[in-house]
Design an enzyme around this catalytic site. Structure first.
Site, PDB file in Angstrom:
ATOM      1  N   SER A  55       0.808  -7.371  -2.879  1.00 46.78           N
ATOM      2  CA  SER A  55       0.812  -6.371  -3.942  1.00 46.78           C
ATOM      3  C   SER A  55       0.807  -7.092  -5.287  1.00 46.78           C
ATOM      4  O   SER A  55      -0.115  -7.861  -5.570  1.00 46.78           O
ATOM      5  CB  SER A  55       1.997  -5.428  -3.777  1.00 46.78           C
ATOM      6  OG  SER A  55       1.858  -4.284  -4.576  1.00 46.78           O
ATOM      7  N   ASP A  78      -4.824   2.790   0.756  1.00 43.52           N
ATOM      8  CA  ASP A  78      -3.789   2.370  -0.186  1.00 43.52           C
ATOM      9  C   ASP A  78      -3.988   3.097  -1.515  1.00 43.52           C
ATOM     10  O   ASP A  78      -5.078   3.065  -2.095  1.00 43.52           O
ATOM     11  CB  ASP A  78      -3.871   0.859  -0.399  1.00 43.52           C
ATOM     12  CG  ASP A  78      -2.661   0.292  -1.112  1.00 43.52           C
ATOM     13  OD1 ASP A  78      -1.929   1.063  -1.753  1.00 43.52           O
ATOM     14  OD2 ASP A  78      -2.457  -0.927  -1.031  1.00 43.52           O
ATOM     15  N   HIS A  85      -0.519   1.487   1.681  1.00 49.86           N
ATOM     16  CA  HIS A  85      -0.009   0.290   1.010  1.00 49.86           C
ATOM     17  C   HIS A  85       0.904  -0.529   1.911  1.00 49.86           C
ATOM     18  O   HIS A  85       0.952  -1.748   1.817  1.00 49.86           O
ATOM     19  CB  HIS A  85       0.745   0.710  -0.256  1.00 49.86           C
ATOM     20  CG  HIS A  85       1.064  -0.426  -1.168  1.00 49.86           C
ATOM     21  ND1 HIS A  85       0.098  -1.168  -1.807  1.00 49.86           N
ATOM     22  CD2 HIS A  85       2.252  -0.958  -1.557  1.00 49.86           C
ATOM     23  CE1 HIS A  85       0.671  -2.097  -2.548  1.00 49.86           C
ATOM     24  NE2 HIS A  85       1.975  -2.000  -2.416  1.00 49.86           N
TER      25      HIS A  85
END
Length: 713
Positions: free
Chosen positions: A564, A650, A685
């Site tokens: 991320s 995501d 995600h």
């Protein structure tokens, strides 16, 4: 590691379609922006071609992947039970069953009113009077993906509100269950954010919905038994910089709405016994001032405990102070705990006769119990743990008046431990330690703290864990170096069953606690964001150089890992210092930050401006972000081996970022180090769902890491 199967298959090559972006007198030609349309059959075909290439290039690792998967599985007690937590007249717990991917949420009755000793549950044995509240396996049946959002029990234990996501886009369907009858009510609310908050009389539930940018922006009140069309919007936040949350104080006396940007917050409260009343503001929002609110009863008076970072004695309390005020006059503040530069106050929980303070000192989490007396406040007492590196936090403590405090303790070498602290005597009762099968012995591993020195002289803490070898190695050792460094998130020590598969093969695991995180206080965060963001990257490079300079390893034996916002870190250091790493693993990486942060129509962009700056309006921010954006700074030079993993659904870091990054790297870089992109085609995600699928994903990543390090056997 080189591309050993290069002759067997050609790497996919994305076509180039020039798209021009112009800002502040600068023109950028983006050849791969066309990959943004995931509904385009050509885009899907490209992603699937990359997946096929990755599978072909890693096919030789299949036996190792299976071996690591079996190691994780064999060390895990698959049929297990959590330590029960008391709420009302029930003990609540979760259990897992061998062969099933998701937990089963259950409860059993409390024997007597003064019974505060959790029953000793035996895995595989159903306790007397067990009631299954929610079986995640049944909910997930027929779906490739499953995630539980809300799981909220009413105060009297008669109702359950829960929500599920079966796509991975973090939009949930909220349902209600009568726990007395087992009946699923007709009420069903789609498109919600996670979470649900009951009123004291369980007649109403407050929940959240999100806007088109996936930002939680509206709080709704739902009356049980009425159609959704009758739900009332009790609060809407129009400012796109702010997220909204709803919950209750620990006492459950107040329903609370939290409104916050990265640097500003506001809290609204409502007496839970008046669910149709109007929320009132505790303290009006002021730009740059953050605060949180908890309810306590002190010397018989309702008071609000307020953690804030406003100006105190002429200086901003960056690391926060704790104040209190009468609940009916919250502006009448008095300071309880002053500001300290070496202590970051993080939270306070109130109970009937004590407070629990959570804070951070010397890059470690701390807890203190603060007794309440008839006269007011007693003295805080820190709970001491005699270990160099560890994490401690409050566990599940739902009761307002309870004689024990549930604590969670872990470290890199200590499996998660659950304690009950007896408040009257100070006795610490170990209720459970995470079982690790297969003869695990924590004494065979060691953890320690070292400090690297950044280019500006700042000392960067490193946490290091390794298996103690039978003979001390005479040469350099392989290292997996992990980093994150954003949003004031702290990468605190935690035990991992899966990580043993790396440690037992001689890999040392190192966490670089770089600036942008929160390990060393608010200044640590402030010096790794906006126009100081590059400190995050140079700190990580300094950590790698430290490990090499001290003789522990060599660049040929270092793999960097981050996901991320940590994936942004990976992309940045790949450009800045590719010579320091043999490989880079980037999970859902934020590698095209400037394109994303320039586009306020994308999910989450506007609220991110406080983190990164606003390049749309500020030329200095634009140029600064352009100078470190991984995608825009790809060059014709040798890069280490790279594995990028993303998810097509995501909503936080869009799949297009790593897809574009890999396409540009493939067209630009020199050398023969392999470059791989793996896209989960039915996940969000957090990646795949279900514990077995997650273990297989970890095994895939670990096998690749070991291959890069020359340990794939």
């Amino acid at each position: 590691m080189t591309d050993t199967n290069a002759g067997a298959a050609s790497a996919p090559v994305a076509k180039q379609v020039p798209t021009t972006r112009e800002h502040h007198g600068h023109t950028f030609v983006d050849q791969y922006e066309w990959l943004r349309d995931k509904d385009d059959a050509e885009v899907v075909a490209y992603l699937e071609a990359e997946n096929a290439y990755t599978e072909q290039q890693t096919a030789h690792l299949a036996p190792l992947r299976e071996k690591i998967f079996q190691e994780i599985k064999s060390r895990t007690q698959e049929t297990d039970m959590s330590v029960p937590t008391r709420m009302g007249s029930w003990w609540y717990y979760g259990r897992t069953e061998e062969g099933k991917s998701y937990p089963i949420q259950c409860r059993c009755p409390v024997a007597s009113e003064d019974d505060w000793t959790p029953p000793e549950l035996v895995p595989g044995v159903v306790p007397d009077g067990e009631q299954i509240l929610l079986d995640g396996n049944a909910e997930a049946e027929g779906h490739e993906f499953f995630s539980l959002g809300a799981f909220s029990i009413s105060e009297d234990g008669t109702m359950l509100a829960y929500s599920t996501d079966v796509v991975g886009d973090e939009r949930y369907t909220l349902r209600f269950k009568d726990l007395a009858t087992g009946e699923l009510l007709a009420d069903e609310i789609t498109g919600t954010a996670p979470g649900a908050t009951w009123t004291l009389d369980h007649s109403h539930v407050f929940y959240l919905t999100v806007d088109d940018m996936w930002r939680p922006d509206t709080v709704w009140r739902h009356e049980i038994g009425t159609p959704r069309a009758d739900d009332v919007s009790v609060f809407h936040e129009p400012d796109e910089r702010f997220w909204v949350a709803v919950g209750s104080t620990r006492s459950e006396k107040y329903i609370m709405i939290w409104v916050g940007s990265k640097i500003t917050s506001e809290v609204r409260v409502l007496d839970s016994q008046e669910p149709t009343g109007e929320f009132r503001i505790v303290l009006p929002r002021r730009e740059g001032v953050e605060y949180s609110v908890e309810h306590a009863v002190v010397a018989g008076e309702d008071r609000f405990l307020i953690l804030h970072n406003d100006v105190v004695n002429g200086a901003k309390a960056d690391n926060f102070v704790l104040a209190d005020a009468p609940a009916d006059d919250p502006t009448n503040l008095r300071i309880l705990i002053d500001h300290r530069h070496d202590v970051r106050l993080e939270d306070v929980d109130a109970f009937a006769d004590h407070l629990v303070l959570g804070y951070r000192r010397d890059a470690l989490t701390r807890l203190a119990v603060w007794k309440l007396t008839d006269a007011g406040y007693g003295d805080p007492s820190e709970i001491d743990f005699d270990q160099e590196i560890y994490s401690v936090g409050a566990g599940s403590n739902p009761e307002w008046n309870q004689p024990t405090l549930r604590l969670l303790f872990t470290s890199f070498v200590t499996p998660a431990q659950i304690y009950d602290l007896v408040l009257e005597t100070g006795e610490m009762r170990l209720l459970k330690e995470q079982p690790v099968l297969g003869g695990f012995d924590s004494s065979e591993y060691e953890e320690r703290r070292e400090w690297a020195v950044a280019q500006d002289g700042t000392r960067i803490p490193l946490s290091i864990v390794r298996r103690i070898p039978d003979l001390e190695p005479q040469g350099p050792v392989p290292v997996l170096l992990y980093g994150y460094g954003s949003y004031e998130a702290s990468m605190d020590p935690a035990f991992s069953v899966a990580r043993l598969s790396l440690l037992d093969r001689g890999v040392e695991f190192v966490v670089a606690h770089v600036r942008g995180g929160g390990e060393m206080g608010r200044h640590w965060y402030d010096n790794g964001k906006t126009l100081s963001k590059k400190n995050t990257f140079t700190d990580f490079v300094a950590a790698a150089r430290h490990l090499v300079a001290t003789g522990r390893t060599t660049p040929e034996l270092v793999v960097a890992d981050g996901g991320s916002a940590g994936g942004l870190l990976m992309g940045a250091v790949a450009n800045m210092a590719p010579e320091l790493f043999a490989g880079i693993l980037a999970n859902v990486p934020f590698v095209d930050p400037l394109t994303s942060i320039l586009d306020p129509s994308l999910p989450l962009t506007v609220i991110e401006w406080d983190e990164w700056g606003n390049p749309l309006d500020d030329p200095e921010v634009y140029e600064y972000m352009r100078s470190y954006s991984p995608y825009e700074n790809v060059e014709a030079k040798d890069y280490p081996a790279i594995l990028a993993i993303t998810s097509i659904n995501d909503t936080r870091v869009l799949y297009v970022e790593p897809a574009k990054w890999v396409a540009k790297l493939r067209a630009t870089k020199t050398g023969d180090a392999p470059l791989l992109l793996k896209t989960e085609m039915s996940a969000g995600h957090g990646g795949v769902s279900g514990r077995y699928e997650k273990w297989r994903e970890v095994a895939f990543e670990f096998a690749w890491i070991l291959d890069v390090l020359g340990l794939a056997k």
